[in-house]
Motif scaffolding. Sequence first.
Motif, short mmCIF file in Angstrom:
data_model
loop_
_atom_site.label_atom_id
_atom_site.label_comp_id
_atom_site.label_asym_id
_atom_site.label_seq_id
_atom_site.Cartn_x
_atom_site.Cartn_y
_atom_site.Cartn_z
N LYS A 59 117.10 40.80 -4.28
CA LYS A 59 116.38 41.15 -3.13
C LYS A 59 116.19 40.02 -2.34
CE LYS A 59 112.26 43.66 -1.63
NZ LYS A 59 110.88 44.21 -1.86
N VAL A 60 115.45 38.84 -2.84
CA VAL A 60 115.15 37.67 -2.21
C VAL A 60 116.52 36.84 -1.81
CG1 VAL A 60 114.27 35.37 -2.56
CG2 VAL A 60 113.16 37.25 -3.60
N VAL A 61 117.42 36.74 -2.33
CA VAL A 61 118.42 35.95 -1.93
C VAL A 61 119.21 36.86 -0.83
CG1 VAL A 61 120.67 34.98 -2.57
CG2 VAL A 61 118.68 34.93 -4.11
N ALA A 62 119.35 38.13 -0.87
CA ALA A 62 119.83 39.14 0.14
C ALA A 62 119.34 38.78 1.53
CB ALA A 62 120.05 40.41 -0.17
N THR A 63 117.91 38.82 1.38
CA THR A 63 117.04 38.79 2.53
C THR A 63 117.35 37.25 3.30
OG1 THR A 63 115.31 40.23 1.62
CG2 THR A 63 114.74 38.48 3.53
N TYR A 64 117.36 36.22 2.45
CA TYR A 64 117.59 34.88 2.90
C TYR A 64 119.08 34.97 3.45
CZ TYR A 64 117.98 29.85 2.71
OH TYR A 64 117.77 28.51 3.06
N ALA A 65 120.13 35.43 2.76
CA ALA A 65 121.34 35.20 3.26
C ALA A 65 121.52 35.91 4.69
CB ALA A 65 122.35 35.84 2.14
N GLU A 66 120.78 37.01 4.84
CA GLU A 66 121.05 37.58 6.15
C GLU A 66 120.30 36.81 7.27
OE1 GLU A 66 121.18 42.75 5.03
OE2 GLU A 66 119.42 41.55 5.01
N GLU A 67 119.07 36.39 6.88
CA GLU A 67 118.60 35.66 7.92
C GLU A 67 118.93 34.03 8.24
OE1 GLU A 67 114.22 35.68 8.06
OE2 GLU A 67 114.15 37.64 7.13
N THR A 68 119.69 33.59 7.14
CA THR A 68 120.23 32.25 7.40
C THR A 68 121.72 32.64 8.25
OG1 THR A 68 121.52 32.32 5.24
CG2 THR A 68 119.44 30.74 5.82
N LYS A 69 122.25 33.73 7.94
CA LYS A 69 123.56 33.89 8.93
C LYS A 69 123.33 34.09 10.25
CE LYS A 69 127.88 35.39 9.37
NZ LYS A 69 128.67 36.15 8.40
N HIS A 70 122.05 35.14 10.58
CA HIS A 70 121.62 35.29 11.96
C HIS A 70 121.36 33.96 12.71
CE1 HIS A 70 119.68 36.84 15.61
NE2 HIS A 70 118.45 36.08 15.23
N LEU A 71 120.64 33.05 11.79
CA LEU A 71 120.31 31.49 12.42
C LEU A 71 121.51 30.68 12.72
CD1 LEU A 71 117.83 29.63 12.97
CD2 LEU A 71 117.95 29.02 10.53
N PHE A 72 122.45 30.69 11.67
CA PHE A 72 123.79 30.26 11.98
C PHE A 72 124.53 30.49 13.10
CE2 PHE A 72 128.38 30.99 11.64
CZ PHE A 72 128.76 29.60 11.73
N LEU A 73 124.52 31.93 13.52
CA LEU A 73 125.01 32.39 14.60
C LEU A 73 124.43 31.77 16.10
CD1 LEU A 73 125.73 36.12 13.38
CD2 LEU A 73 127.68 34.19 13.71
#
Length: 375
Positions: A181-195
């Motif tokens: 749960k923690v890593v999935a949330t972090y992965a989604e948010e860092t992907k958005h930030l990267f874009l």
Amino acid sequence: MSPAMALNEQKGKDDIPESQYQKGVKHLCEKGHLNAVPKKYILPVSERPTKSSVEDSNVVKQNLQLPIIDFSELLGPNRPQVLRSLANACQQYGFFQLVNHCISEDVVRSMIDVSGRFFDLPLEERAKYMTTDMRAPVRCGTSFSQTKDTVLCWRDFLKLLCHPLPDLLLHWPASPVDFRKVVATYAEETKHLFLVVMEAILESLGIVEANQEEDDNILKEFENGSQMMVANFYPPCPQPDLTLGMPPHSDYGFLTLLLQDEVEGLQIQHQDKWVTVQPIPNAFVVNVGDHLEIYSNGKYKSVLHRVVANEIKSRVSVASLHSLPFNCTVRPSPKLVDEANPKRYMDTDFGTFLAYVSSTEPNKKDFLESRKVLH
């Protein structure tokens, strides 16, 4: 301790069976208090870090203040000014610190915390994910390639492929219980930030112009692009001047977003000197990867960086590496190639990269050098 006793103790460390090294440096530390660095981790004298600039003229004593990019300013009326700062950071440093981003402090803190708790799991739990298969969706290991590296890194890692997230989530560790749960949330948010950051970088290169279909396409490709998360654990080291947490290297991909705890360790090569990057709470250290250097036709540079070991404290960092989809070809942007700036790099893809790193020991920027066009 007498010289004879010290020699016997070091001999004992050197007699560690090869199979024990495969289990990681944390396991070696847990098996018994290490008073010396095992031989397998000792670098040749010329490659060792040194404690001060007095010992080595290539090491700067003071910390480096990287350019700071304020994410909130990037989204406001000061965008043109921030884009100029971004271009300067990517050209002159290959690194910058990103502050006031859109990811909450709670998400950031939870990611560091759950990464540390994963490495605190018993070896039996971590060993479930130990493999030498570089294409595995989950890979726990040590060093770059513990089967090929002449000298091992003083670190353990957990690598997770993150895209497409729903397909990969079930492969991720189920322990600790909140890990997915923690890593999935972090992965989604860092992907958005990267874009958002990548769009700004393309604009800073003069590539993105309003509503140009060709430019929209590369941003769409990034939306479906590759993302790999690497959680790193660096145990305390009894002789940090003999080894490195990670040797000098550049990153594969377009951008890396690095989260680190409060313990120093990251050093970058700037003006031919090794300088320590001071951690800023709740900030990301962002660096240019090899793919962005290729895509920008050499205008933006991927820069060598390394991690030094710490005698007293352990260190946790999390790198989120982003690029185009694995099946895509990376090439210099046609908009950055002309008579004055001929194409400097050959086209490349993930298969070429895997073939290269599978056949040789990673060393500095060798892969990128192998893609350069000789004029």
